[in-house]
Design a protein around this motif. Structure first.
Motif, PDB file in Angstrom:
ATOM      1  N   ILE A 296      -3.618  -3.237  -7.264  1.00  0.00           N
ATOM      2  CA  ILE A 296      -2.715  -4.154  -6.706  1.00  0.00           C
ATOM      3  C   ILE A 296      -3.436  -4.930  -5.514  1.00  0.00           C
ATOM      4  CG2 ILE A 296      -1.704  -2.540  -5.235  1.00  0.00           C
ATOM      5  CD1 ILE A 296       0.020  -5.234  -7.009  1.00  0.00           C
ATOM      6  N   THR A 297      -4.360  -4.183  -4.855  1.00  0.00           N
ATOM      7  CA  THR A 297      -5.250  -5.129  -3.929  1.00  0.00           C
ATOM      8  C   THR A 297      -5.871  -6.128  -4.446  1.00  0.00           C
ATOM      9  OG1 THR A 297      -5.540  -2.940  -2.814  1.00  0.00           O
ATOM     10  CG2 THR A 297      -6.566  -4.631  -1.918  1.00  0.00           C
TER      11      THR A 297
ATOM     12  N   ASP B 134      -5.241  -2.259   9.693  1.00  0.00           N
ATOM     13  CA  ASP B 134      -4.964  -1.259   8.689  1.00  0.00           C
ATOM     14  C   ASP B 134      -3.851  -1.691   8.228  1.00  0.00           C
ATOM     15  OD1 ASP B 134      -4.391   1.184   7.768  1.00  0.00           O
ATOM     16  OD2 ASP B 134      -4.561   2.281   9.434  1.00  0.00           O
TER      17      ASP B 134
ATOM     18  N   ASP C 146       5.906   8.550   1.288  1.00  0.00           N
ATOM     19  CA  ASP C 146       4.870   8.805   2.250  1.00  0.00           C
ATOM     20  C   ASP C 146       5.674   9.454   3.336  1.00  0.00           C
ATOM     21  OD1 ASP C 146       2.771   7.885   0.949  1.00  0.00           O
ATOM     22  OD2 ASP C 146       2.482   6.051   2.001  1.00  0.00           O
TER      23      ASP C 146
ATOM     24  N   TRP D 141       0.627  -0.473   2.316  1.00  0.00           N
ATOM     25  CA  TRP D 141       1.412  -1.200   1.360  1.00  0.00           C
ATOM     26  C   TRP D 141       1.269  -0.223   0.205  1.00  0.00           C
ATOM     27  CZ3 TRP D 141      -0.339  -4.644  -2.486  1.00  0.00           C
ATOM     28  CH2 TRP D 141      -1.957  -5.126  -2.238  1.00  0.00           C
TER      29      TRP D 141
ATOM     30  N   SER E  73      -8.503  -2.668   6.449  1.00  0.00           N
ATOM     31  CA  SER E  73      -8.579  -1.259   5.747  1.00  0.00           C
ATOM     32  C   SER E  73      -7.350  -1.203   4.890  1.00  0.00           C
ATOM     33  CB  SER E  73      -8.943  -0.135   6.699  1.00  0.00           C
ATOM     34  OG  SER E  73      -8.696   1.131   6.105  1.00  0.00           O
TER      35      SER E  73
ATOM     36  N   PRO F 273      -4.735   6.645   4.814  1.00  0.00           N
ATOM     37  CA  PRO F 273      -4.976   6.790   6.236  1.00  0.00           C
ATOM     38  C   PRO F 273      -6.439   6.752   6.745  1.00  0.00           C
ATOM     39  CG  PRO F 273      -3.614   8.411   5.516  1.00  0.00           C
ATOM     40  CD  PRO F 273      -4.185   7.937   4.341  1.00  0.00           C
TER      41      PRO F 273
ATOM     42  N   ILE G 224       0.536   6.748   9.415  1.00  0.00           N
ATOM     43  CA  ILE G 224       1.002   7.033   7.652  1.00  0.00           C
ATOM     44  C   ILE G 224       0.385   8.793   7.780  1.00  0.00           C
ATOM     45  CG2 ILE G 224       0.945   6.636   5.422  1.00  0.00           C
ATOM     46  CD1 ILE G 224       2.303   4.462   7.195  1.00  0.00           C
TER      47      ILE G 224
HETATM   48  C1  WT7 Z   1      -0.487   4.597  -1.363  1.00  0.00           C
HETATM   49  C2  WT7 Z   1      -0.290   3.407  -2.222  1.00  0.00           C
HETATM   50  C3  WT7 Z   1      -1.719  -0.721  -1.459  1.00  0.00           C
HETATM   51  C4  WT7 Z   1      -2.955  -0.928  -1.984  1.00  0.00           C
HETATM   52  C5  WT7 Z   1      -3.767   0.271  -2.595  1.00  0.00           C
HETATM   53  C6  WT7 Z   1      -3.237   1.415  -2.810  1.00  0.00           C
HETATM   54  C7  WT7 Z   1      -1.484   4.971   0.667  1.00  0.00           C
HETATM   55  C8  WT7 Z   1      -2.188   2.657   1.143  1.00  0.00           C
HETATM   56  C9  WT7 Z   1      -2.665   2.861   3.381  1.00  0.00           C
HETATM   57  C10 WT7 Z   1      -2.730   2.771   4.622  1.00  0.00           C
HETATM   58  C11 WT7 Z   1      -2.377   5.038   4.992  1.00  0.00           C
HETATM   59  C12 WT7 Z   1      -2.130   4.156   2.899  1.00  0.00           C
HETATM   60  C13 WT7 Z   1      -0.064   5.420   0.769  1.00  0.00           C
HETATM   61  C14 WT7 Z   1       0.795   4.557  -0.224  1.00  0.00           C
HETATM   62  N1  WT7 Z   1      -2.165   4.076   1.651  1.00  0.00           N
HETATM   63  N2  WT7 Z   1      -2.477   2.041   2.408  1.00  0.00           N
HETATM   64  N3  WT7 Z   1      -3.246   1.692   5.272  1.00  0.00           N
HETATM   65  N4  WT7 Z   1      -2.649   4.004   5.574  1.00  0.00           N
HETATM   66  N5  WT7 Z   1      -2.074   5.102   3.633  1.00  0.00           N
HETATM   67  O1  WT7 Z   1      -1.999   1.106  -3.681  1.00  0.00           O
HETATM   68  O2  WT7 Z   1      -2.327   2.926  -5.284  1.00  0.00           O
HETATM   69  O3  WT7 Z   1       0.064   1.866  -5.041  1.00  0.00           O
HETATM   70  O4  WT7 Z   1      -0.919   3.449  -3.043  1.00  0.00           O
HETATM   71  O5  WT7 Z   1      -1.550   4.707  -0.673  1.00  0.00           O
HETATM   72  O6  WT7 Z   1      -0.010   6.613   0.597  1.00  0.00           O
HETATM   73  O7  WT7 Z   1       2.054   5.229  -0.510  1.00  0.00           O
HETATM   74  P1  WT7 Z   1      -1.406   2.334  -4.529  1.00  0.00           P
END
Ligand code: WT7
Length: 650
Positions: free
Chosen positions: A316-317, A417, A505, A420, A391, A395, A517
């Motif tokens: 998704i990023t 940071d 989360d 999402w 970032s 976390p 987080i």
């Molecule tokens: C999960 C989502 C969103 C793009 C990449 C991941 C963790 C994501 C952070 C952050 C702490 C984070 C969470 C979330 N996460 N960004 N900045 N700080 N935790 O997408 O594969 O859908 O994963 O990634 O746990 O729920 P995803």
């Protein structure tokens, strides 16, 4: 640590303390797109009006009649509005003076280069769209992509958007089985792949792997093959087509399909750490609004910036902060095909210097790898073009944050940071780089227009302390469902609290209202009744100078219910002697309290991770409990597990 501190929290104990603070540099604020709190105030006053204003900065063929219609869990944003994603990413800029601006500066792993201006991209997207049409692809049909990071991937996706076809990207590192499952679930009609791609000097035989998947995908009528190199492959007459041949005959203009704001734009499968992949559905108007606004304000995008998001488009990023958000803003972006350590460990820093990258967005797992390799690699390059760092993905532990700040940011760049999820579509909790004072390890505060909160098990709002992270009101880029499984959508995200989005989360809020987080709630360990987040123990371990990376899990304990086991990778050049285990246990006790002391520490050269870099704690639990290993198909390197099992059993 005092007892009262633990008792104050109701859902998850929040034990780790971090006191450092960093204000935005004055010159950054003076030039930032947002320089004060007015955007927060504006959004707080009238959330729908704020989002409507953001949406209004895009080009609509027809304006919407209603901003929001909310019938939980179903949101309709901008009902009656019509627009096209590829028109907004391309045609709009062609008309507004950006025709010959670089859109994508691409570099292949072997060092080949290509620069596509917005005009180049526009022409190629139009032609590709006509190729899809010629193969019978119509509005609403699903088109699957299994590709390396080459410009044709971006072109193909925007071509789908142009004709209203739904794209679904399967990360090129996934196995044939994973590809097959996703094509079957999406019932895709066309697959776009390449003869191959490069990774650490090796060839990834994509078409060959796709052929294995295609044995069991009856819905696929045509396969488009992009020629990346000279990879041997089999072409099935009638079904398989070379893209360059199709393009030769394609008309140069294709009318953009006027899409309803709620028409589907794409499906993206999340390869989470648990369970069967879910096809997350995103629609057009709201998704574009969210990615456009967050790109503009979180990354402070300006015309002169060179933006580099290192994520593969398969995540998704890459969708939100390569393909759509920055393109909607007319940005110049870097796209790189290969690995960060090929041919050497300074490839990223070399690229930043070579192309004058000004904004760099990557993941903590990558930052920890850079730390492990050592600061001498970035030191070889002039990184002064950088003005902002980001970032995402998990976390970021304060140690990694400080390293990123010092060695990549030269202590001169704010770090955003960004918290999402695939499901949220765009960034939800983040700093605004010209406004927010930073605390290493905290994603800081919700983006304007986002109502994130922390709730207790009973659904009470937690002002200060740990609990479950939720979003209380709808936002434009939220997922509209799980493809073909509305019940699972309801069950997974909307049933814990009524009408409230449950993120899965854990998080804590500090006295200043900052969010920290704590990771997935499935990753919480219950030691003698204290719910401890694995992430905090991991952070405490990584805080020690010998530790590069740590993964913490709960193991059965007769007395405590659960005890903590830690898998630890030490830094190159550090000595993992017999005393280190005791030293690290004491270090954790000192950082967060003796309650969090690991019962057992296992030293290991590597940890099992998904291909997006998330540690698969579920598999570590299987090893610790001596169980048969669960689903390992999303694992980046399956050999890591065998080695770990052996070390554990010794
Ligand atoms: C999960 C989502 C969103 C793009 C990449 C991941 C963790 C994501 C952070 C952050 C702490 C984070 C969470 C979330 N996460 N960004 N900045 N700080 N935790 O997408 O594969 O859908 O994963 O990634 O746990 O729920 P995803």
């Amino acid at each position: 640590m005092t007892e009262t501190k633990v008792k104050k929290t109701t859902a998850i104990s929040a034990l780790l303390e971090e006191g450092r603070r960093f204000d935005p540099p004055i010159h950054f604020t003076q030039n930032a797109n947002i320089q004060d709190h007015s955007l927060y105030e504006e959004a707080a006053k009238d959330r729908e009006r704020f989002w409507a204003k953001m949406a209004g900065e895009l080009d609509w063929f027809e304006k919407w009649q209603t901003v929001l219609d909310w019938n939980p869990p179903h949101a309709t944003w901008f009902a009656g509005g019509k627009l096209n994603a590829s028109y907004n990413c391309l045609d709009r800029h062609i008309k507004n003076g950006l025709r010959n601006k670089a859109a994508i500066i691409w570099e292949g792993e072997p060092g080949d280069q290509r620069t596509l201006t917005y005009w180049d991209l526009y022409r190629e997207v139009n032609q590709f769209a006509n190729c899809l049409k010629k193969l019978g692809v119509k509005k609403g049909d699903r088109v699957a992509f299994y590709m390396p990071m080459i410009p044709e991937l971006a072109i193909g996706l925007l071509a789908c958007a142009r004709i209203g076809a739904v794209h679904t990207v399967v990360f090129g590192g996934f196995s044939p089985d994973a590809l097959r499952d996703r094509i079957q679930d999406a019932k895709a009609k066309v697959l776009v792949t390449a003869d191959g791609g490069y990774r650490r000097g090796n060839l990834m035989p994509l078409k060959h792997d796709a052929d294995l998947a295609l044995r069991e995908t009856p819905t696929i009528e045509h396969v488009i093959i992009v020629k990346r190199g000279d990879f041997p492959l089999h072409v099935k007459e009638g079904r398989d087509h070379w893209l360059h041949r199709l393009m030769q005959e394609a008309e140069s203009y294709c009318e953009p399909e006027p899409m309803d704001a709620e028409d589907m734009l794409f499906i993206l499968y999340t390869s989470g750490t648990t369970g069967k992949p879910k096809g997350i559905v995103h629609t057009t108007g709201g998704y574009l609004t969210g990615t456009y606004a967050t790109s503009k304000y979180v990354f402070d995008l300006k015309q002169e910036d060179v933006f580099w998001c290192t994520a593969d488009i398969g995540w998704i990023t890459g969708h939100s902060y390569f393909l759509y958000g920055p393109m909607l803003n007319g940005a110049t972006q870097i796209m790189y095909e290969g690995a960060p350590d090929w041919p050497d460990r300074d490839r990223f820093w070399e690229l930043i210097e070579k192309y004058g990258v000004s904004i760099f967005y990557t993941a903590p797992t990558a930052i920890r790898a850079f730390m492990k390799w050592g600061a001498e690699w970035p030191e070889r390059h002039d990184l002064r073009s950088l003005r902002l760092l980001g970032s995402v993905g998990e976390p970021i532990n304060p140690e990694a944050w400080m390293w990123y700040h010092q060695h990549i940011g030269r202590e001169a760049c704010p770090i955003v940071d960004t918290w999402w999820q695939t499901e949220t579509g765009s960034i939800m909790i983040t700093s605004l780089p010209g406004v927010t004072s930073l605390k290493p390890g905290s994603a800081t505060v919700p983006f304007p227009g986002i109502e994130a909160e922390i709730l207790s098990e009973e659904g009470e709002r937690i002002e200060e302390g740990g609990g479950y992270l939720v979003v209380k009101s709808p936002w434009p880029s939220m997922a509209r469902g799980i493809y073909g499984d509305p019940e699972r959508f309801q069950q997974q995200y909307w049933s814990k609290y009524k009408g409230v989005y449950f993120t899965g989360d854990g998080a804590k809020r500090d006295q200043d209202g900052y969010f920290w987080i704590l990771g997935r709630v499935d990753d919480v360990i219950n030691v003698s009744g204290h719910r401890i987040s694995t992430m905090e123990v991991e952070s405490a371990l990584v805080d020690h100078h010998t530790v590069a990376e740590a993964a913490v899990i709960g193991i059965h304990h007769d007395l405590k219910g659960q005890a903590i086991a830690a898998f630890v990778t030490i830094k190159e050049g550090s000595d993992g002697n017999g005393k280190l285990e005791a030293v690290l246990r004491d270090h954790v006790a000192q950082k967060i309290g003796s309650i969090a002391k690991p019962e057992k520490i296992i030293f290991s050269a590597d940890l099992p991770k998904t291909r997006s870099g998330k540690i698969m704690r579920r598999l570590l639990r299987d090893i610790a409990e001596g169980k048969a290993l669960g689903d390992t198909t999303t694992l980046a390197d399956p050999t890591v597990l065998e080695k770990l099992k052996r070390t554990y059993e010794e």
